[in-house]
Enzyme design. Sequence first.
Site, mmCIF file in Angstrom:
data_model
loop_
_atom_site.group_PDB
_atom_site.id
_atom_site.type_symbol
_atom_site.label_atom_id
_atom_site.label_comp_id
_atom_site.label_asym_id
_atom_site.label_seq_id
_atom_site.Cartn_x
_atom_site.Cartn_y
_atom_site.Cartn_z
ATOM 1 N N SER A 172 11.755 -57.836 62.159
ATOM 2 C CA SER A 172 11.985 -57.026 63.348
ATOM 3 C C SER A 172 13.497 -56.956 63.559
ATOM 4 C CB SER A 172 11.288 -57.697 64.540
ATOM 5 O OG SER A 172 11.628 -57.054 65.745
ATOM 6 N N ASP A 211 1.208 -53.954 72.297
ATOM 7 C CA ASP A 211 1.652 -55.347 72.304
ATOM 8 C C ASP A 211 1.505 -55.844 73.753
ATOM 9 O OD1 ASP A 211 3.155 -57.698 72.426
ATOM 10 O OD2 ASP A 211 4.911 -56.931 71.404
ATOM 11 N N GLU A 244 5.052 -48.937 68.415
ATOM 12 C CA GLU A 244 4.588 -50.061 69.236
ATOM 13 C C GLU A 244 5.038 -49.916 70.687
ATOM 14 O OE1 GLU A 244 5.768 -53.747 67.425
ATOM 15 O OE2 GLU A 244 5.138 -54.971 69.112
ATOM 16 N N GLY A 248 5.555 -61.651 66.676
ATOM 17 C CA GLY A 248 6.356 -62.867 66.781
ATOM 18 C C GLY A 248 7.209 -62.805 68.028
ATOM 19 N N LYS A 289 -0.495 -61.597 69.600
ATOM 20 C CA LYS A 289 0.365 -62.780 69.768
ATOM 21 C C LYS A 289 -0.444 -63.791 70.550
ATOM 22 C CE LYS A 289 4.746 -60.238 70.149
ATOM 23 N NZ LYS A 289 5.733 -59.700 71.111
ATOM 24 N N LYS A 333 13.748 -51.851 66.596
ATOM 25 C CA LYS A 333 13.659 -51.806 68.055
ATOM 26 C C LYS A 333 14.316 -50.506 68.518
ATOM 27 C CE LYS A 333 11.867 -55.859 69.118
ATOM 28 N NZ LYS A 333 10.617 -55.975 69.888
ATOM 29 N N ASP A 354 9.411 -50.273 67.671
ATOM 30 C CA ASP A 354 8.907 -50.990 68.847
ATOM 31 C C ASP A 354 9.798 -50.661 70.040
ATOM 32 O OD1 ASP A 354 7.827 -52.704 70.707
ATOM 33 O OD2 ASP A 354 8.266 -54.555 69.601
ATOM 34 N N LYS A 375 10.761 -53.283 60.982
ATOM 35 C CA LYS A 375 10.475 -52.779 62.331
ATOM 36 C C LYS A 375 11.800 -52.590 63.052
ATOM 37 C CE LYS A 375 8.769 -55.165 66.387
ATOM 38 N NZ LYS A 375 7.684 -55.976 66.962
HETATM 39 O O1 OSB Z 1 8.066 -57.064 71.158
HETATM 40 O O2 OSB Z 1 7.506 -57.899 69.314
HETATM 41 C C1 OSB Z 1 8.200 -57.942 70.323
HETATM 42 C C2 OSB Z 1 10.749 -60.796 70.084
HETATM 43 C C3 OSB Z 1 10.691 -61.293 71.367
HETATM 44 C C4 OSB Z 1 9.857 -60.692 72.278
HETATM 45 C C5 OSB Z 1 9.100 -59.580 71.919
HETATM 46 C C6 OSB Z 1 9.147 -59.080 70.632
HETATM 47 C C7 OSB Z 1 10.007 -59.686 69.704
HETATM 48 C C8 OSB Z 1 10.184 -59.216 68.327
HETATM 49 C C9 OSB Z 1 10.689 -60.215 67.299
HETATM 50 O O3 OSB Z 1 10.023 -58.077 67.983
HETATM 51 C C10 OSB Z 1 9.619 -60.662 66.375
HETATM 52 C C11 OSB Z 1 10.034 -61.892 65.600
HETATM 53 O O4 OSB Z 1 10.683 -61.755 64.564
HETATM 54 O O5 OSB Z 1 9.709 -63.025 66.018
HETATM 55 MG MG MG Z 2 6.507 -55.758 70.480
#
Ligand code: OSB
Ligand code: MG
Length: 369
Positions: A135, A238, A213, A290, A262, A163, A188, A161
């Site tokens: 990510s 999510d 996402e 994650g 999650k 952001k 995302d 992924k």
């Molecule tokens: O939205 O998936 C998410 C990290 C912290 C809070 C929310 C998210 C995330 C990530 C990182 O996208 C995922 C990772 O590498 O742990």
């Molecule tokens: Mg997410």
Amino acid sequence: MRIEKIVMDHLRMPLKSAFETSFGRSINRDCLLLRVYDDGLEGIGECAADWDPGYSSETVGTSWVILEQFILPIVLGVDFNMPQDLQKQLASIRGHRMAKAALEMALWDLYGKQMQMPLKELLGGVKDRVDVGVSVGIQNTTPELVETVSKFLEDGYQRIKLKIKPARDIEDVKAVRFTFPKIRLQVDANSAYTLADTERLLPLDELNLLLIEQPLDEEDLWDHHKIQKLFHTPICLDESILSVQHARQALEMQSCRVINIKAGRVGGLTEAKKIHDLCLGQSIPVWCGGMLETGVGRVSNLALASLPGFTLPGDISATDRYYDEDITNERFILNSDSTIDVQKGIGLGITLNQKAVKKYSLRELVFPN
Ligand code: OSB
Ligand code: MG
């Protein structure tokens, strides 16, 4: 299992590089570490809540309070046959799923140690290694983003992924897609948009993304249905999915075609598995999200992602993507096929680096004291 003692630490882990999302930028990852004791055995759990309420309404602070004032007093001295019994015990406490999930994780570890079984076997996992991706946070400029993605591809990650947030979306994603036309790519938004933005997001639908996402707010289940109707690309939820009921309702409403699971967000591995089972029964693909976990949460995510319905790569990157020094003695490395091995030891299968725990701990509670 009978919990005789609980030790809770608030840790502040320095991230290797700043992580920026639509809700903020962090250079540290705060979390809670739980250790529960029963007859000489130790169970370890991590609370996924972050320092601030940007992703979820829960924070390290709220989790600390709810654990200290309500959860720990309820579970101390109680006999549990199985970790699955915890949720019933805590039924009088509404919400606070990340706090509950942390304790459940510690019970799974303890239970595995008593049964001499790895978490993967306890959950019904079927894979020895799981597909993973990375990510990538929002970067200062679009060229920097392309450069960062290129480094992760060189590291061996086969799914990226990105952001996104308003004004850092179409142009960024296009640049990455045009530079790397064949990679598995997804985005995302972490709830950064409203239905009014939908038209502007439509170009994303032409970029061959695996999924989009959580474009809208956590509470906008019905608006996600409306946006899904406009896009060929699957919408993945999510933040909106906090329980198996939410998952069922989201699927009935056709608010998404993919779910990010999650365990922390949904109150623990037991509820996470229920969502997995529901989706598997309806041929809805799921993947393991994650939250920048330490090795403790990471190993739990790997075990969860070994269940058969996790058919898309998880946000479970190698230790060195997040931390120079972790609190587990075990480090997780990326295999050449963009997978990470599921831990084979009993319980979670990890041991704590006590020195690192001390170093990163801001405060500790011993219960009862
Ligand atoms: O939205 O998936 C998410 C990290 C912290 C809070 C929310 C998210 C995330 C990530 C990182 O996208 C995922 C990772 O590498 O742990
Ligand atoms: Mg997410």
